[in-house]
Write a protein that holds these residues in place. Structure first.
Motif, PDB file in Angstrom:
ATOM      1  N   VAL A   1       0.840  -1.203   0.000  1.00 26.14           N
ATOM      2  CA  VAL A   1       0.000   0.000   0.000  1.00 26.14           C
ATOM      3  C   VAL A   1       0.874   1.253   0.000  1.00 26.14           C
ATOM      4  O   VAL A   1       0.649   2.188  -0.780  1.00 26.14           O
ATOM      5  CB  VAL A   1      -0.959  -0.004   1.213  1.00 26.14           C
ATOM      6  CG1 VAL A   1      -1.591   1.364   1.426  1.00 26.14           C
ATOM      7  CG2 VAL A   1      -2.028  -1.069   1.032  1.00 26.14           C
ATOM      8  N   PHE A   2       1.903   1.293   0.856  1.00 28.94           N
ATOM      9  CA  PHE A   2       2.782   2.458   0.902  1.00 28.94           C
ATOM     10  C   PHE A   2       3.571   2.619  -0.400  1.00 28.94           C
ATOM     11  O   PHE A   2       3.742   3.734  -0.891  1.00 28.94           O
ATOM     12  CB  PHE A   2       3.744   2.373   2.089  1.00 28.94           C
ATOM     13  CG  PHE A   2       3.101   2.722   3.396  1.00 28.94           C
ATOM     14  CD1 PHE A   2       2.489   3.954   3.577  1.00 28.94           C
ATOM     15  CD2 PHE A   2       3.094   1.821   4.443  1.00 28.94           C
ATOM     16  CE1 PHE A   2       1.889   4.288   4.785  1.00 28.94           C
ATOM     17  CE2 PHE A   2       2.498   2.138   5.648  1.00 28.94           C
ATOM     18  CZ  PHE A   2       1.887   3.370   5.827  1.00 28.94           C
TER      19      PHE A   2
ATOM     20  N   PHE B   1       2.338   6.759  -6.950  1.00 28.75           N
ATOM     21  CA  PHE B   1       1.436   7.789  -7.461  1.00 28.75           C
ATOM     22  C   PHE B   1       1.974   9.189  -7.178  1.00 28.75           C
ATOM     23  O   PHE B   1       1.801  10.107  -7.982  1.00 28.75           O
ATOM     24  CB  PHE B   1       0.028   7.629  -6.889  1.00 28.75           C
ATOM     25  CG  PHE B   1      -0.734   6.481  -7.486  1.00 28.75           C
ATOM     26  CD1 PHE B   1      -0.892   6.360  -8.857  1.00 28.75           C
ATOM     27  CD2 PHE B   1      -1.292   5.511  -6.674  1.00 28.75           C
ATOM     28  CE1 PHE B   1      -1.587   5.311  -9.419  1.00 28.75           C
ATOM     29  CE2 PHE B   1      -1.998   4.444  -7.225  1.00 28.75           C
ATOM     30  CZ  PHE B   1      -2.142   4.344  -8.599  1.00 28.75           C
ATOM     31  N   VAL B   2       2.635   9.347  -6.042  1.00 29.51           N
ATOM     32  CA  VAL B   2       3.255  10.634  -5.725  1.00 29.51           C
ATOM     33  C   VAL B   2       4.327  10.950  -6.759  1.00 29.51           C
ATOM     34  O   VAL B   2       4.401  12.073  -7.284  1.00 29.51           O
ATOM     35  CB  VAL B   2       3.841  10.634  -4.293  1.00 29.51           C
ATOM     36  CG1 VAL B   2       4.713  11.861  -4.056  1.00 29.51           C
ATOM     37  CG2 VAL B   2       2.729  10.559  -3.262  1.00 29.51           C
TER      38      VAL B   2
ATOM     39  N   ASN C   1       1.213   3.900  -3.076  1.00 26.92           N
ATOM     40  CA  ASN C   1       0.909   5.306  -2.794  1.00 26.92           C
ATOM     41  C   ASN C   1       2.080   6.201  -3.204  1.00 26.92           C
ATOM     42  O   ASN C   1       1.890   7.239  -3.857  1.00 26.92           O
ATOM     43  CB  ASN C   1       0.590   5.490  -1.312  1.00 26.92           C
ATOM     44  CG  ASN C   1       0.228   6.924  -0.996  1.00 26.92           C
ATOM     45  OD1 ASN C   1      -0.605   7.520  -1.662  1.00 26.92           O
ATOM     46  ND2 ASN C   1       0.876   7.476   0.022  1.00 26.92           N
ATOM     47  N   TYR C   2       3.291   5.799  -2.851  1.00 28.72           N
ATOM     48  CA  TYR C   2       4.463   6.609  -3.203  1.00 28.72           C
ATOM     49  C   TYR C   2       4.670   6.633  -4.714  1.00 28.72           C
ATOM     50  O   TYR C   2       5.128   7.645  -5.260  1.00 28.72           O
ATOM     51  CB  TYR C   2       5.710   6.087  -2.489  1.00 28.72           C
ATOM     52  CG  TYR C   2       6.877   7.026  -2.602  1.00 28.72           C
ATOM     53  CD1 TYR C   2       6.823   8.294  -2.038  1.00 28.72           C
ATOM     54  CD2 TYR C   2       8.015   6.664  -3.291  1.00 28.72           C
ATOM     55  CE1 TYR C   2       7.880   9.167  -2.155  1.00 28.72           C
ATOM     56  CE2 TYR C   2       9.085   7.531  -3.421  1.00 28.72           C
ATOM     57  CZ  TYR C   2       9.006   8.786  -2.842  1.00 28.72           C
ATOM     58  OH  TYR C   2      10.062   9.654  -2.968  1.00 28.72           O
TER      59      TYR C   2
END
Length: 150
Positions: A19-20, A26-27, A23-24
């Protein structure tokens, strides 16, 4: 039971990591910097591959456990390979002595998932994990084929 809890904790930690990482990614993709976007796409693909591998392994475990439970309920688990050392691990010598019987059974009944699962258990007790997984996968495949044929 300890092994199952440890496996669930590891699955949870891996899922959290995925998940992290996603998420990163996408950043990084949203920065507008080309090299960061490339890294973001790479970072997105790798966790997705990891998620696929985790899901495949969990499906294997659940299917194998279901078949194992069916054998146990039928009372057809191999008794000889259940001999244990004082440490609680299977006795590979006892498994090796019984191995020929289960190999012959699988050769005589190549379409029987029960025979292949017993062979997989014999391989596992003998310490040959690669062949144990192969025979168990064969048992799962045969079981699924016989279920869809019914």
């Amino acid at each position: 039971m300890k092994t199952r809890i440890a496996a669930l904790v590891m699955v949870g930690l891996l899922a959290l990591y995925l998940v992290f990482a996603i998420n990163y990614s996408f950043v990084l993709i949203g920065t507008g910097i080309v090299i960061a976007q490339v890294m973001g796409w790479a970072l997105l693909v790798l966790p997705l591959i990891g998620l696929w591998a985790l899901a495949a392994e969990l499906f294997f475990i659940f299917r194998a456990e279901r078949l194992f439970t069916m054998l146990r309920d039928e009372g057809t688990l191999p008794d000889e390979i259940d001999e244990r050392r004082p440490s609680g691990r299977p006795d590979p010598d006892a498994a090796d002595r019984a191995f020929g019987r289960y190999r012959d059974e699988a050769e005589a009944s190549p379409e029987s998932w029960r025979a292949w699962l017993r062979l997989g258990l014999a391989y596992d007790a003998s310490g040959d994990r690669r062949r144990a997984r192969w025979a168990t996968r064969r048992a799962i495949s045969l079981s699924r084929a016989s279920t869809t044929a019914d």
